[in-house]
Structures are given as structure tokens and as C-alpha cells.
Design a protein around this motif. Structure first.
Motif, PDB file in Angstrom:
ATOM      1  N   THR A  25       0.809  -1.215   0.000  1.00 45.69           N
ATOM      2  CA  THR A  25       0.000   0.000   0.000  1.00 45.69           C
ATOM      3  C   THR A  25       0.843   1.265   0.000  1.00 45.69           C
ATOM      4  OG1 THR A  25      -0.139  -0.046   2.408  1.00 45.69           O
ATOM      5  CG2 THR A  25      -1.925  -1.111   1.199  1.00 45.69           C
ATOM      6  N   ALA A  77      -0.186   5.309  -2.813  1.00 46.19           N
ATOM      7  CA  ALA A  77      -1.455   5.759  -2.214  1.00 46.19           C
ATOM      8  C   ALA A  77      -2.705   5.187  -2.884  1.00 46.19           C
ATOM      9  CB  ALA A  77      -1.503   7.278  -2.180  1.00 46.19           C
ATOM     10  N   GLY A  90      -3.491   1.804  -1.458  1.00 48.33           N
ATOM     11  CA  GLY A  90      -4.071   1.858  -0.115  1.00 48.33           C
ATOM     12  C   GLY A  90      -5.552   2.170  -0.179  1.00 48.33           C
TER      13      GLY A  90
END
Length: 103
Positions: free
Chosen positions: A65, A68, A71
Motif C-alpha cells: 500500500t 497511495a 491503499g
């Protein structure tokens, strides 16, 4: 070396996920030995904790992750799977409470 890896604070969420997953499997094996509504409630809660802690772990460690958008994709996947699971869990809880009220 393994102790250092699994014993670190960053791995807490991963340990919680593994424990929740193991307990969910044990509950699956005990399904016929407990009332269905109890099993459904506990099994759903265990699965939700395992999935949530798994995503928390993935984001915390950052290996998958660090970028970004990845994630955000993990969290979106959890929410996408979690909302229907929560609805099912809510139905199980309502049925369990109704059953308890009829006693």
C-alpha cells in the motif's frame, strides 16, 4: 529472525487477523454443535474482524500500500465487502434478539 519479524509492533494487526481467521475456522467446524443464530452471529463477526485487521495490517506495513492509490483500493475493497457483510450480521443479530425475546 522469525520472532523479530512476527514480534514487531507493525505486525499486531496481522496477528489479530490470523487469530480471528483461526477462530472463524474453528466456529465453522463447530457449526452443528451450536444454535444457528449464535453461529451466524459469531462467524460473521469473526470474518469481519479478520478482514478489517487484514486491511489494517496491509496499510500499516505498507508493502502493498505504499503507493497511495493501492491503499485506497484496499480500503474500498473492505468497504465494498464489509457493507453487505454488516447487513447480513445485522439480520443475524435481529433474528437472535427476536429468538431470545420469544423465550
Amino acid at each position: 529472525r522469525l520472532h523479530a519479524m512476527f514480534g514487531s509492533e507493525r505486525m499486531t494487526a496481522g496477528r489479530i487477523a490470523w487469530i480471528a481467521l483461526a477462530l472463524t475456522v474453528v466456529l465453522a467446524l463447530l457449526r452443528r454443535r451450536m444454535p444457528y443464530q449464535h453461529w451466524r452471529l459469531l462467524h460473521g463477526l469473526g470474518a469481519l474482524v479478520a478482514a478489517g485487521a487484514g486491511v489494517w495490517h496491509a496499510v500499516e506495513v505498507g508493502l502493498y500500500t505504499a503507493f497511495a492509490p493501492l491503499g485506497a483500493l484496499w480500503w474500498a475493497g473492505l468497504v465494498g465487502a464489509g457493507v453487505p457483510a454488516l447487513r447480513s450480521w445485522q439480520d443475524a443479530l435481529a433474528a437472535y434478539l427476536a429468538e431470545r425475546g420469544n423465550r
